[in-house]
Design a protein around this motif. Sequence first.
Motif, PDB file in Angstrom:
ATOM      1  N   ASP A 138       0.861  -1.183   0.000  1.00 27.22           N
ATOM      2  CA  ASP A 138       0.000   0.000   0.000  1.00 27.22           C
ATOM      3  C   ASP A 138       0.894   1.228   0.000  1.00 27.22           C
ATOM      4  N   ASP A 139       0.618   2.180  -0.911  1.00 25.87           N
ATOM      5  CA  ASP A 139       1.463   3.369  -0.986  1.00 25.87           C
ATOM      6  C   ASP A 139       1.224   4.316   0.182  1.00 25.87           C
ATOM      7  N   ASP A 140       0.104   4.175   0.880  1.00 21.41           N
ATOM      8  CA  ASP A 140      -0.168   4.977   2.082  1.00 21.41           C
ATOM      9  C   ASP A 140       0.515   4.293   3.263  1.00 21.41           C
ATOM     10  N   LYS A 143     -12.559  -0.813   1.202  1.00 18.74           N
ATOM     11  CA  LYS A 143     -12.314   0.225   2.211  1.00 18.74           C
ATOM     12  C   LYS A 143     -13.510   1.179   2.219  1.00 18.74           C
ATOM     13  N   GLY A 183      -2.378  -2.376  -8.599  1.00 19.05           N
ATOM     14  CA  GLY A 183      -2.422  -3.681  -7.958  1.00 19.05           C
ATOM     15  C   GLY A 183      -2.585  -4.803  -8.975  1.00 19.05           C
ATOM     16  N   ASP A 185      -3.273  -2.816  -2.126  1.00 20.07           N
ATOM     17  CA  ASP A 185      -4.112  -1.734  -2.631  1.00 20.07           C
ATOM     18  C   ASP A 185      -4.234  -1.884  -4.151  1.00 20.07           C
ATOM     19  N   ALA A 226      -0.797   1.496   5.907  1.00 19.57           N
ATOM     20  CA  ALA A 226      -0.183   0.169   5.916  1.00 19.57           C
ATOM     21  C   ALA A 226       0.296  -0.198   7.322  1.00 19.57           C
ATOM     22  N   MET A 253      -2.153   2.531  -7.006  1.00 25.10           N
ATOM     23  CA  MET A 253      -0.928   3.119  -6.452  1.00 25.10           C
ATOM     24  C   MET A 253      -0.268   3.961  -7.532  1.00 25.10           C
ATOM     25  N   SER A 293      -9.241  -2.082  -1.247  1.00 22.61           N
ATOM     26  CA  SER A 293      -9.333  -0.812  -1.980  1.00 22.61           C
ATOM     27  C   SER A 293     -10.688  -0.165  -1.756  1.00 22.61           C
ATOM     28  N   TYR A 308      -2.743  -1.116   9.435  1.00 17.50           N
ATOM     29  CA  TYR A 308      -3.175  -2.493   9.159  1.00 17.50           C
ATOM     30  C   TYR A 308      -2.251  -3.494   9.849  1.00 17.50           C
TER      31      TYR A 308
END
Length: 540
Positions: free
Chosen positions: A259-261, A355, A311, A303, A265, A306, A333, A268
């Motif tokens: 996940d780029d966030d 999400k 993905g 995700d 991440a 990105m 996502s 989680y």
Amino acid sequence: MSNSKTKADLSAAFATLRQRFEQSLPERVARMVELMQQATNDDLADVIAEAHKLAGACGTFGHAGLGSNARFIEQLAKEVQVKPADERLQALPGLRQAVLEFDMAVDRALQDAPNAEAEAAAELHQADTVWLLLPEQTLTIELVNQLHAFGHKVECFSDYDSCVTRIQHTAPAVLFTAISLPDGASLFEQTLLLQQLKKQQSRLLVFSETDDFDLRIKASQHSADAFFVSPLDVPNMISTISELLVYGSKRAGRVFIVDDDKLLAQHYALVLNAAGIETHIIENVRSIITEVVRFQPDLLLMDMYMPDYSGAELAGLIRQYKSLKRLPIVFLSSEINKALQLSAMAKGADDFITKPIDDTQLVQAVKSRLKRSQQLKNLIEKDSLTALIKHSSIKEAAELEFVRSQRYKKPFSIVMLDIDHFKAVNDNYGHGTGDIVITSLATLLRKRIRKTDSAGRYGGEEFMLVLPECSHAQAIELTEQILQAFRQLHFSAADKLFSCTYSAGVAASDDNDFTSAEQMIDAADAALYKAKRAGRNQVC
């Protein structure tokens, strides 16, 4: 701000710090290992400095044992550093070994770190205890003897009330009980007992005189792990219990997060770690294959959108590698368009979680997918008789470990085992008894090897072990210990008691300049037949 909220915030902050520390540990220890490969006085200064930092930090973050190990390395390195050049050269191998052992200890500590929920439940839970509640005394005695032979603790009960009384003070890892007793009492009417079993995370196996649909539904409603019907298949039942005890003590699973966030991440990861699930967050997607192979996840959580790569593109990349084709990929996502979800999944993903998702739902969603993935993996990879992985899967495990061993310069061993005079067992006592001997050895192997090891049925009465980070001497010692335990098992057929032995051969990556796992397997096989020619009942 309330005091309770302050404590909660502090707990959250400490949890975050501990998580970050634990994630940094493998890299920091790997650096120490690297420094020791070409050790000089300057390198020792760096090792001493890192060991000093870890000696204090490990204890702070709840790893007191690792702290003691680091402190020992610090002191040993200081002693080696001040020795004359010739003495220092002689002392360096001992220091290198201490650092390698520290690396292994870190791996074990991170895999075995308990979660808060499990710790709370562990107040009463006995990890290796089996409770038996069966009306037939002869069957009970047989099961007790078999379970004791495999090193399990056993308690026997004659009625549900005694179980209820006992469970107020302690709880079993597994309860194997009849669904109904001669006095008319029924298991599914024992509300308090069933509630306590669930609360203490004890596993439930049930035994019925008849195969009845309604009884199976009730067993399912109470989360029974298995339903056995009279006449009892004793080897299958023993194997099931042993497998539950062995795998029940393992981690809940490994999840690889893409996940780029990064903050998301990490969130989680914290949530899943708290549920006993080990996680790894990728930093650079260009190294995704290397990191996946190294981490060996049970599930990849990714995700869908990105900045650099989607993905779907990464899922397609992963599916290009034969060894990763069965790795479950789940998209996490905010995409709610079903057509786009299905289109993305067509590229190689297996499932989709939308999400936003709250923490409880995330844990439940991931756990259910991990469980189902493991069930499917077992059906595909595991031998139906022994519940060990099949020929192709154990060879694949050897190939993966060979690559890992070459990359990280760590030893590993392969062991080939073959039951002695097995044809005579089948000829004299029948193939059913032969199957019991095979399943008993398989159960023993599962119980005696480490969590990181692999055991497979190579064919017939032949088995193979893959032992990561295990030298030739260590593999010999383990295999001889298992052989000693196998000798002590007693089997009965036609009112006769008999025992069995096996022969085994060991090949270790540090024995020779092997160029492939296949060469190591051949070498272990040659050692096995050397043991056969030398008289069997031994390890070479």
